[in-house]
Enzyme design. Sequence first.
Site, PDB file in Angstrom:
ATOM      1  N   VAL A 267       0.705  -1.192  -0.255  1.00 12.21           N
ATOM      2  CA  VAL A 267       0.082   0.175  -0.137  1.00 12.21           C
ATOM      3  C   VAL A 267       0.688   1.358  -0.043  1.00 12.21           C
ATOM      4  CG1 VAL A 267      -2.110  -1.601   1.145  1.00 12.21           C
ATOM      5  CG2 VAL A 267      -0.019  -0.163   3.106  1.00 12.21           C
ATOM      6  N   HIS A 447      12.752  -1.347 -38.366  1.00 14.77           N
ATOM      7  CA  HIS A 447      11.801  -2.028 -38.703  1.00 14.77           C
ATOM      8  C   HIS A 447      12.954  -3.493 -39.242  1.00 14.77           C
ATOM      9  CE1 HIS A 447       8.566  -4.410 -40.338  1.00 14.77           C
ATOM     10  NE2 HIS A 447       8.425  -4.406 -40.835  1.00 14.77           N
TER      11      HIS A 447
END
Length: 468
Positions: A267, A447
């Site tokens: 938390v 690419h």
Amino acid sequence: MAYDVIVIGSGPGGYVAAIRASQLGFKTAVVERENLGGICLNWGCIPTKALLKTAQVFEYTQHSKDYGITVSDAKVEFDAVIKRSRGVADKMSRGVQFLMKKNKIDVLMGNGKLKAKGQVEVTDKDGKATVYDAKHIILATGARARELPNLKIDGKNVIGYREAMVLPQQPKSMIVVGSGAIGVEFAYFYATLGTKVTIVEFLPRIVPVEDEDISKELEKIYKKKGIDIMTNASVEAVEATGNGVKAKVKTQTGEITLEADVVLSAVGIAANIENIGLEGLGIKTDKGRVLVDKYYQTNVPGVYAIGDMVPGQALAHVASKEGIVCVEAIAYNEKKYAHKPETIDYMNIPGCTYCAPEIASVGYTEKAAKEAGYEVKVGKFPFSASGKASAAGATEGFVKVIFDAKYGEWLGTHMIGANVTEIIAETVVARKLETTYQEVLDSIHPHPTMSESVKDAIEVAYGEAIHL
């Protein structure tokens, strides 16, 4: 026993500040009470990534047929998994020891405390206290797991992140309270290894600091993995049973009881500002953090604070940069450095979460950009349309970019997918250089790569999509 600079704490803020101080000609010492490298290297960033890599490798074996490979009888040896993680952490800590020697920095082992202005008291493990003089004292004591009043960490029934990294055996079931980076990373690790995991989040969505689209995507993926997710819910009490724990969970429709072997409290964190002498010198704090100026000096001249103990994002890379800025500002004032360092832009800090798929983000979310008054252009490119992602078998997730419609300013990027933590830096650098969308489109991306999906998302935002 006098130094120019003493740094209290040797985490990624402290040890980096010490090295930069030494480089700039300061006689430097660093005080550490446990292990060099602090929480990040020993109990945080590094060993958790080792655990997560193990989970990823195990996941590969479970889906090996998708790649044309048959793997039979893959098993998790939990103690070996933990041992590897600790080995990685130990190696990194030894690396910091080497850096201290290389940079002629004295390491003072013990608890460091401000004794008086210009003085640090270090108490070793035997209780012996030694006082050192320093012209400049940098506090870098970091933070620890935050405890909720009704969810006290006892190390057995309710554990924190430290215990979660060294459990003696793998639990069959676990309740993870909190869905920030620590919560979702451990949820992925344990769920992938076969633990039944339930995430309980107080806010309306998991990873609540992220863009809403990221939260929705991760929730969808986690549910597909078999992780139960409860939002708008809170653990009100935990009761030990003979076989584990019972957790009373308050939801919008009423209270229910969950049973599990263990509860992991994730938390948030609390800064380590107690028992380091702040009160004696009258150093100002607010909401549990030390108040500093833009160069990290406190209200007491000669005393500085950096990292998780000051306001700002509690991230290792932030602490490191704060340490550098702090030391360079000191050096500039003492004519050891040519110019004042540039202050940190806290709106351009990348955040990374290393669950699978990974999450990486920087800048405004779509909602925050609109609330700030921007008219926005938003582009979203799914990895399902990426050739590299398809080849890698990692088509989950997307890249989302946000631009100012008026001037083309890059306001933010939010990604969820494989290895996206490795490609967020493009946005950080581009935003630093005040790059426009057109300049990014004019920069040729390789690419096939996952990183070209950033360019593809920008094309979507401006109606120029080629691959979608």
